[in-house]
Design an enzyme around this catalytic site. Structure first.
Site, PDB file in Angstrom:
ATOM      1  N   ASP A  82       1.243   2.572   3.775  1.00  0.00           N
ATOM      2  CA  ASP A  82       0.325   3.647   3.374  1.00  0.00           C
ATOM      3  C   ASP A  82       1.127   4.929   3.145  1.00  0.00           C
ATOM      4  O   ASP A  82       0.705   6.019   3.545  1.00  0.00           O
ATOM      5  CB  ASP A  82      -0.798   3.865   4.388  1.00  0.00           C
ATOM      6  CG  ASP A  82      -1.945   4.689   3.798  1.00  0.00           C
ATOM      7  OD1 ASP A  82      -1.855   5.074   2.615  1.00  0.00           O
ATOM      8  OD2 ASP A  82      -2.915   4.956   4.527  1.00  0.00           O
TER       9      ASP A  82
ATOM     10  N   HIS B  10       0.831  -1.209   0.000  1.00  0.00           N
ATOM     11  CA  HIS B  10       0.000   0.000   0.000  1.00  0.00           C
ATOM     12  C   HIS B  10       0.868   1.262   0.000  1.00  0.00           C
ATOM     13  O   HIS B  10       1.343   1.697   1.048  1.00  0.00           O
ATOM     14  CB  HIS B  10      -0.880  -0.033   1.257  1.00  0.00           C
ATOM     15  CG  HIS B  10      -1.944   0.999   1.300  1.00  0.00           C
ATOM     16  ND1 HIS B  10      -3.178   0.753   1.850  1.00  0.00           N
ATOM     17  CD2 HIS B  10      -1.988   2.294   0.883  1.00  0.00           C
ATOM     18  CE1 HIS B  10      -3.921   1.835   1.777  1.00  0.00           C
ATOM     19  NE2 HIS B  10      -3.211   2.804   1.195  1.00  0.00           N
TER      20      HIS B  10
ATOM     21  N   ASN C 250      -5.775   9.205   7.497  1.00  0.00           N
ATOM     22  CA  ASN C 250      -7.052   8.552   7.316  1.00  0.00           C
ATOM     23  C   ASN C 250      -6.852   7.051   7.074  1.00  0.00           C
ATOM     24  O   ASN C 250      -6.236   6.687   6.090  1.00  0.00           O
ATOM     25  CB  ASN C 250      -7.759   9.186   6.107  1.00  0.00           C
ATOM     26  CG  ASN C 250      -9.222   8.812   6.058  1.00  0.00           C
ATOM     27  OD1 ASN C 250      -9.733   8.190   6.979  1.00  0.00           O
ATOM     28  ND2 ASN C 250      -9.878   9.165   4.978  1.00  0.00           N
TER      29      ASN C 250
HETATM   30  O1  DOR Z   1      -4.286   9.312   5.006  1.00  0.00           O
HETATM   31  C1  DOR Z   1      -4.539   8.883   3.891  1.00  0.00           C
HETATM   32  N1  DOR Z   1      -3.959   9.406   2.792  1.00  0.00           N
HETATM   33  N2  DOR Z   1      -5.420   7.871   3.766  1.00  0.00           N
HETATM   34  C2  DOR Z   1      -5.847   7.443   2.564  1.00  0.00           C
HETATM   35  O2  DOR Z   1      -6.626   6.526   2.515  1.00  0.00           O
HETATM   36  C3  DOR Z   1      -5.390   8.119   1.330  1.00  0.00           C
HETATM   37  C4  DOR Z   1      -4.071   8.751   1.542  1.00  0.00           C
HETATM   38  C5  DOR Z   1      -3.650   9.692   0.435  1.00  0.00           C
HETATM   39  O3  DOR Z   1      -3.833   9.344  -0.750  1.00  0.00           O
HETATM   40  O4  DOR Z   1      -3.100  10.755   0.727  1.00  0.00           O
END
Ligand code: DOR
Length: 436
Positions: free
Chosen positions: A313, A68, A286
Site C-alpha cells: 500500500d 497494491h 487508511n
Molecule cells: O492510507 C491510504 N492511502 N489508504 C488508501 O486506501 C489510499 C491511500 C492513498 O491513495 O493515499
C-alpha cells in the site's frame, strides 16, 4: 535482454514454490536462469564476460510482487512518478508492481491504462500492472468497461481509497469481472461509520480526543462481500485487511471454498494505534493502525495462509499533505523500499516461517494478479532478488528512490537489505555497484 553472464556462487537459494532451500550456484545467461546446482559454476566463472557474485551468506529468492501501490501518475507527479515509483520498487526487491487507479484522472479508461503502461515501458525496470477502477470516477455508481480495461492490460479492478458501498453495484462488479477472471479488490470501509475519522476507534482515540474509525466499518463490508462473492462465485480480494474480525470472516469463508483472498501491509503487522499518541501524521493511514489483538490476529493469519499476500500500500504524499495537523493530513504510508527489511524480523513470531514470508511476498500475489510467479527454476526468466539477511541499514530521506518521505520508520534501523533485483531478466537494482 541482459548481455551479462551472471554467476551467483555458493548463495543460499530459496524458493517456496519448489521447497528449494540449498546453498548452490545459480547461473543467469542473457536474462534466463541457465543452471542451478551445487558447484555448477566452475566453467561459467572463467568466461570472460561473467560477473561473479559471491554468496557470502546472502540469499537469492524469487523477486517480489506488490499487489497494491500508488504511483500517483497521472495527476499527482509531485508525490510520485511512475519512474520514481518503479525505481523504489526495484530497490525494494520487486519485479512486479500493481498500481491503484486513484490517479487524476482516475484509471477508469483504456487511455489511462495505456498511458501508465507507456510510462512504465519508458522507465524500464519492474513490470507495472494497472488495476483499473470498478466504477467510473470511483464514484460507486456506474461500472467501468472492464473488458476494454482488461484488454488494455489491467489485471484487476478496485476503487481503492473508496469503498463500493452499494451491494447492487458490488454484485454487478463481481459478475462482470468474473467473465475475465479478474479479482474485484475491495477497500472495505463503511464510509458512514467512519465519517471524519482520524484513527482507530478505541481507548487511545478517546484519550486523544480524535474521531475514531471502528473495526466494524471494515467487518460489515467484508461480511457482505463474502456473501456476494459466494453467491456470484466470483473472485473477491480484500485490500489492506486490518481487523481480527475481518480475518475471522475470511478464514471461515475460505474454509467453505468461497474464492476470497486478502493482503496485509507491513505497517498493520508492526504498529498499533499507540503510534498516534504523539499525533504523528506519518502514522495516519487508511485503514488505521489497530490494536495489539488485531496485530496478533494478522500475524497468525499470515503464518497460516489465511492472509495470502503482503502488499505495501505504498502511498507517497508530499510535505504539503503531511506537515500539518493530524485531522488535515492525508492518510498513507510509503513502503516499497522498506518492506523486506521491516518484515524479515517477523520470521519465527506467531509461527511465521521464512518460506511462507517469501510466498506472501512473491508467489501468492503473482497468482492473484494473474502474473507468472517469479521462480528459481532452470529455464525461467530471471526475476530474482539478492538479499543480505544480516545487513543492518537505516532508511534516510536522502537515500531513497521514492519521492515520498511519509513513513514512521524513517531513521529506524532495519535488518535485512535488498542488494540486487533482476526484473524481466535485467538488473533493475544493483547496490553492489557492479562488484560482487
Ligand atoms: O492510507 C491510504 N492511502 N489508504 C488508501 O486506501 C489510499 C491511500 C492513498 O491513495 O493515499
Amino acid at each position: 535482454m541482459s548481455s551479462e553472464l551472471l554467476v551467483f556462487r555458493a548463495v543460499r537459494a530459496l524458493d517456496p514454490a519448489s521447497s528449494l532451500d540449498a546453498v548452490v550456484d545459480v547461473i543467469v545467461d542473457r536474462g534466463v536462469i541457465a543452471k542451478i546446482g551445487p558447484n555448477c559454476a566452475a566453467d561459467a566463472v572463467r568466461a570472460e564476460h561473467a560477473r561473479v557474485i559471491e554468496g557470502h551468506g546472502r540469499w537469492l529468492v524469487p523477486a517480489f510482487v506488490d499487489l497494491h501501490a500508488h504511483l500517483r501518475e497521472p495527476g499527482h507527479e509531485y508525490k510520485e512518478e511512475i519512474a520514481t515509483g518503479l525505481r523504489a520498487a526495484a530497490a525494494g526487491g520487486y519485479a512486479h508492481v500493481c498500481v491503484m487507479p486513484n490517479t487524476r484522472p482516475v484509471n477508469d479508461t483504456r487511455a489511462v491504462t495505456e498511458l501508465m503502461l507507456a510510462r512504465a515501458a519508458e522507465a524500464g525496470g519492474p513490470s507495472l500492472h494497472p488495476i483499473a477502477a470498478i466504477t467510473v470516477g470511483q464514484k460507486g455508481k456506474d461500472l467501468t468497461e472492464m473488458a476494454e480495461l482488461r484488454d488494455a492490460g489491467a489485471v484487476g479492478v478496485s476503487d481503492d481509497g473508496v469503498c463500493v458501498m452499494s451491494s447492487a453495484v458490488m454484485r454487478r462488479a463481481l459478475e462482470y469481472a468474473k467473465n475475465f477472471d479478474m479479482p474485484v479488490i475491495q477497500h472495505a470501509e463503511d464510509h458512514e461509520l467512519t465519517l471524519g475519522a482520524d484513527m482507530h476507534e478505541g481507548v487511545i482515540s478517546a484519550r486523544l480526543g480524535l474521531r475514531g474509525w471502528p473495526r466494524v466499518a471494515e467487518d460489515v463490508i467484508v461480511a457482505r462481500d463474502v456473501i456476494l462473492a459466494e453467491y456470484v462465485k466470483a473472485r473477491y480480494h480484500v485490500a489492506h485487511v486490518s481487523t481480527a474480525g475481518a480475518i475471522a470472516l475470511i478464514r471461515e469463508a475460505k474454509s467453505r471454498g468461497v474464492p476470497v483472498t486478502c493482503e496485509v501491509t507491513p505497517h498493520h503487522l508492526l504498529l498499533t494505534d499507540a503510534a498516534l499518541i504523539g499525533y504523528d501524521t506519518a502514522c495516519k493511514v487508511n485503514p488505521p493502525l489497530r490494536e495489539e489483538e488485531d496485530v496478533v490476529a494478522l500475524r497468525e493469519a499470515l503464518a497460516d495462509g489465511t492472509i495470502d499476500a503482503i502488499a505495501t500500500d505504498h502511498a507517497p504524499h508530499s510535505p504539503l499533505e503531511k506537515d500539518c495537523e493530524l485531522s488535515e493530513a492525508s492518510p498513507g504510508i510509503m513502503g516499497l523500499e522498506l518492506c523486506f527489511g521491516l518484515l524479515l524480523g517477523l520470521v519465527g513470531k506467531e509461527r511465521l516461517s521464512l518460506p511462507r514470508l517469501l510466498d506472501a511476498l512473491s508467489v501468492r500475489p503473482a497468482k492473484i494478479a494473474g502474473v507468472e510467479p517469479p521462480s528459481l527454476r532452470e529455464g525461467a526468466r530471471a526475476e530474482l532478488t539478492l538479499v543480505d539477511p544480516e545487513l543492518a541499514w537505516t532508511p534516510r530521506t536522502t537515500q531513497l528512490h521514492t519521492k515520498g518521505r511519509n513513513t514512521p520508520f524513517m531513521n529506524h534501523e532495519l535488518r535485512g537489505k535488498v542488494l540486487m533485483t533482476l526484473a524481466r531478466g535485467e538488473i533493475a537494482f544493483d547496490a553492489l555497484g557492479g562488484g560482487s
